[in-house]
Write a protein that holds these residues in place. Structure first.
Motif, PDB file in Angstrom:
ATOM      1  N   GLU A  96      37.769  38.925  28.790  1.00 37.85           N
ATOM      2  CA  GLU A  96      36.391  38.762  29.224  1.00 37.85           C
ATOM      3  C   GLU A  96      35.800  37.549  28.526  1.00 37.85           C
ATOM      4  OE1 GLU A  96      32.468  41.613  29.508  1.00 37.85           O
ATOM      5  OE2 GLU A  96      34.460  42.525  29.418  1.00 37.85           O
ATOM      6  N   THR A  97      35.015  36.778  29.285  1.00 31.81           N
ATOM      7  CA  THR A  97      34.280  35.647  28.726  1.00 31.81           C
ATOM      8  C   THR A  97      32.804  35.884  29.021  1.00 31.81           C
ATOM      9  OG1 THR A  97      34.300  34.273  30.724  1.00 31.81           O
ATOM     10  CG2 THR A  97      36.228  34.116  29.252  1.00 31.81           C
ATOM     11  N   GLU A  98      31.991  34.921  28.726  1.00 28.49           N
ATOM     12  CA  GLU A  98      30.555  35.071  28.959  1.00 28.49           C
ATOM     13  C   GLU A  98      30.248  35.373  30.431  1.00 28.49           C
ATOM     14  OE1 GLU A  98      26.518  32.380  28.740  1.00 28.49           O
ATOM     15  OE2 GLU A  98      28.184  31.862  27.417  1.00 28.49           O
ATOM     16  N   ARG A  99      30.911  34.670  31.344  1.00 33.20           N
ATOM     17  CA  ARG A  99      30.598  34.823  32.774  1.00 33.20           C
ATOM     18  C   ARG A  99      31.696  35.471  33.598  1.00 33.20           C
ATOM     19  NH1 ARG A  99      29.576  29.095  34.965  1.00 33.20           N
ATOM     20  NH2 ARG A  99      31.496  28.722  33.802  1.00 33.20           N
ATOM     21  N   LEU A 100      32.872  35.673  33.004  1.00 34.85           N
ATOM     22  CA  LEU A 100      34.040  36.071  33.783  1.00 34.85           C
ATOM     23  C   LEU A 100      34.767  37.278  33.214  1.00 34.85           C
ATOM     24  CD1 LEU A 100      35.557  32.475  34.033  1.00 34.85           C
ATOM     25  CD2 LEU A 100      34.065  33.588  35.712  1.00 34.85           C
ATOM     26  N   ARG A 101      35.424  38.005  34.114  1.00 33.51           N
ATOM     27  CA  ARG A 101      36.373  39.040  33.736  1.00 33.51           C
ATOM     28  C   ARG A 101      37.710  38.660  34.347  1.00 33.51           C
ATOM     29  NH1 ARG A 101      36.286  43.515  36.032  1.00 33.51           N
ATOM     30  NH2 ARG A 101      34.853  43.032  37.692  1.00 33.51           N
ATOM     31  N   LEU A 102      38.771  38.767  33.577  1.00 36.47           N
ATOM     32  CA  LEU A 102      40.120  38.560  34.091  1.00 36.47           C
ATOM     33  C   LEU A 102      40.797  39.915  34.110  1.00 36.47           C
ATOM     34  CD1 LEU A 102      39.243  35.717  32.907  1.00 36.47           C
ATOM     35  CD2 LEU A 102      41.680  35.251  32.809  1.00 36.47           C
ATOM     36  N   ARG A 103      41.373  40.263  35.252  1.00 34.83           N
ATOM     37  CA  ARG A 103      42.031  41.550  35.428  1.00 34.83           C
ATOM     38  C   ARG A 103      43.313  41.361  36.223  1.00 34.83           C
ATOM     39  NH1 ARG A 103      41.977  42.622  40.635  1.00 34.83           N
ATOM     40  NH2 ARG A 103      40.148  42.272  41.915  1.00 34.83           N
ATOM     41  N   GLU A 104      44.188  42.353  36.151  1.00 30.85           N
ATOM     42  CA  GLU A 104      45.433  42.288  36.898  1.00 30.85           C
ATOM     43  C   GLU A 104      45.146  42.233  38.392  1.00 30.85           C
ATOM     44  OE1 GLU A 104      48.138  45.417  35.843  1.00 30.85           O
ATOM     45  OE2 GLU A 104      48.469  44.584  33.834  1.00 30.85           O
ATOM     46  N   LEU A 105      45.967  41.461  39.087  1.00 31.44           N
ATOM     47  CA  LEU A 105      45.920  41.443  40.541  1.00 31.44           C
ATOM     48  C   LEU A 105      46.575  42.712  41.063  1.00 31.44           C
ATOM     49  CD1 LEU A 105      46.904  37.728  40.881  1.00 31.44           C
ATOM     50  CD2 LEU A 105      44.904  38.723  42.002  1.00 31.44           C
ATOM     51  N   HIS A 106      46.133  43.199  42.212  1.00 34.69           N
ATOM     52  CA  HIS A 106      46.731  44.363  42.858  1.00 34.69           C
ATOM     53  C   HIS A 106      46.752  44.123  44.359  1.00 34.69           C
ATOM     54  CE1 HIS A 106      42.720  45.681  44.046  1.00 34.69           C
ATOM     55  NE2 HIS A 106      42.349  45.438  42.814  1.00 34.69           N
ATOM     56  N   GLU A 107      47.436  44.969  45.071  1.00 33.69           N
ATOM     57  CA  GLU A 107      47.627  44.772  46.511  1.00 33.69           C
ATOM     58  C   GLU A 107      46.319  44.683  47.284  1.00 33.69           C
ATOM     59  OE1 GLU A 107      50.855  46.931  48.490  1.00 33.69           O
ATOM     60  OE2 GLU A 107      51.545  47.507  46.477  1.00 33.69           O
ATOM     61  N   GLY A 108      45.268  45.320  46.784  1.00 33.90           N
ATOM     62  CA  GLY A 108      43.964  45.235  47.434  1.00 33.90           C
ATOM     63  C   GLY A 108      43.356  43.836  47.394  1.00 33.90           C
ATOM     64  N   ASP A 109      43.930  42.953  46.571  1.00 33.85           N
ATOM     65  CA  ASP A 109      43.462  41.572  46.485  1.00 33.85           C
ATOM     66  C   ASP A 109      44.117  40.671  47.528  1.00 33.85           C
ATOM     67  OD1 ASP A 109      41.794  42.065  44.251  1.00 33.85           O
ATOM     68  OD2 ASP A 109      43.514  41.870  42.898  1.00 33.85           O
ATOM     69  N   ALA A 110      44.889  41.235  48.439  1.00 36.17           N
ATOM     70  CA  ALA A 110      45.629  40.437  49.415  1.00 36.17           C
ATOM     71  C   ALA A 110      44.740  39.490  50.231  1.00 36.17           C
ATOM     72  CB  ALA A 110      46.454  41.346  50.328  1.00 36.17           C
ATOM     73  N   PRO A 111      43.561  39.908  50.717  1.00 34.32           N
ATOM     74  CA  PRO A 111      42.738  38.953  51.476  1.00 34.32           C
ATOM     75  C   PRO A 111      42.345  37.724  50.639  1.00 34.32           C
ATOM     76  CG  PRO A 111      42.004  41.182  51.903  1.00 34.32           C
ATOM     77  CD  PRO A 111      42.997  41.262  50.759  1.00 34.32           C
ATOM     78  N   PHE A 112      41.999  37.959  49.393  1.00 34.39           N
ATOM     79  CA  PHE A 112      41.656  36.857  48.481  1.00 34.39           C
ATOM     80  C   PHE A 112      42.860  35.943  48.257  1.00 34.39           C
ATOM     81  CE2 PHE A 112      42.280  35.708  43.994  1.00 34.39           C
ATOM     82  CZ  PHE A 112      41.393  34.650  43.913  1.00 34.39           C
ATOM     83  N   VAL A 113      44.023  36.533  47.976  1.00 35.80           N
ATOM     84  CA  VAL A 113      45.234  35.748  47.721  1.00 35.80           C
ATOM     85  C   VAL A 113      45.623  34.954  48.969  1.00 35.80           C
ATOM     86  CG1 VAL A 113      47.716  35.931  47.249  1.00 35.80           C
ATOM     87  CG2 VAL A 113      46.072  37.168  45.824  1.00 35.80           C
ATOM     88  N   LEU A 114      45.516  35.561  50.134  1.00 38.41           N
ATOM     89  CA  LEU A 114      45.807  34.855  51.384  1.00 38.41           C
ATOM     90  C   LEU A 114      44.916  33.628  51.527  1.00 38.41           C
ATOM     91  CD1 LEU A 114      47.273  34.737  54.140  1.00 38.41           C
ATOM     92  CD2 LEU A 114      45.454  36.229  55.043  1.00 38.41           C
ATOM     93  N   GLU A 115      43.641  33.786  51.248  1.00 39.77           N
ATOM     94  CA  GLU A 115      42.718  32.649  51.322  1.00 39.77           C
ATOM     95  C   GLU A 115      43.057  31.579  50.286  1.00 39.77           C
ATOM     96  OE1 GLU A 115      37.952  31.564  51.054  1.00 39.77           O
ATOM     97  OE2 GLU A 115      38.570  33.645  50.757  1.00 39.77           O
ATOM     98  N   LEU A 116      43.243  31.995  49.034  1.00 34.26           N
ATOM     99  CA  LEU A 116      43.493  31.038  47.957  1.00 34.26           C
ATOM    100  C   LEU A 116      44.775  30.237  48.189  1.00 34.26           C
ATOM    101  CD1 LEU A 116      42.655  29.904  45.174  1.00 34.26           C
ATOM    102  CD2 LEU A 116      44.025  31.731  44.145  1.00 34.26           C
ATOM    103  N   LEU A 117      45.849  30.902  48.579  1.00 32.71           N
ATOM    104  CA  LEU A 117      47.133  30.224  48.749  1.00 32.71           C
ATOM    105  C   LEU A 117      47.176  29.310  49.964  1.00 32.71           C
ATOM    106  CD1 LEU A 117      47.903  32.255  46.514  1.00 32.71           C
ATOM    107  CD2 LEU A 117      50.120  32.444  47.628  1.00 32.71           C
TER     108      LEU A 117
END
Length: 177
Positions: A14-35
């Motif tokens: 965790e930072t001041e503005r961000l949280r970093l967490r493990e990726l999971h299968e529910g993140d597929a729409p985001f990953v599809l867009e990013l890649l």
């Protein structure tokens, strides 16, 4: 899907503005867009991910497998204010590199806000203090000036040109001093 699901994994960093967490299968729409963002395709490379099923498989075979194998990987970077998925940042152990490397990529609409620096600095600090890695490297395309500046800002220095296994393009290798 810009918001993380209700069954979101625990925060890794965790930072001041961000949280970093493990990726999971529910993140597929985001990953599809990013890649499929122009910057990813230009500087990181086309992974051939064109469907949600392929994005889910990328998450399982990439980040999730790396969490299990090494105890680290690429993490989802989530904005604290609205819970939006902004990008990915984390540590990668590539077969073709001797050292662990730090990687990051953000949706272009979230660029220029310092999220890359904030998350990469936190990941590098974690690699040094918690994982006690003696050395961390990063690779980037020769003409990816934004990434080069970010790597220099977090304290990495250009070391040499390298070619990864299975690729014919020379890239820049940066390393912790």
């Amino acid at each position: 899907m810009d918001r993380a699901p209700d069954t979101e994994p625990a925060t890794f960093l965790e930072t001041e503005r961000l949280r970093l967490r493990e990726l999971h299968e529910g993140d597929a729409p985001f990953v599809l867009e990013l890649l499929n963002e122009p910057g990813w395709l230009r500087y990181i490379g086309d992974r051939g991910i064109r469907t949600l099923d392929a994005a889910r498989q990328y998450i399982v075979d990439g980040p999730v497998a790396m969490y299990r194998r090494h105890g680290f990987g690429l993490y989802a970077v989530v904005g604290k204010q609205h819970g939006e998925l902004l990008g990915m940042c984390g540590l990668i152990k590539r077969d073709s590199l001797e050292d662990v490397d730090i990687g990051f990529a953000f949706l272009e609409r979230h660029g220029g806000r310092g999220y890359g620096f904030e998350s990469a600095a936190a990941v590098l600090d974690h690699a040094r203090r918690v994982l006690r890695l003696p050395r961390v490297v990063a690779i980037t395309a020769v003409d990816n000036h934004a990434s080069i500046r970010l790597l220099e800002r977090i304290g990495l220095r250009f070391e040499k040109m390298v070619t990864l296994a299975g690729d014919d393009e020379e890239i820049r290798l940066f390393a912790t001093p």
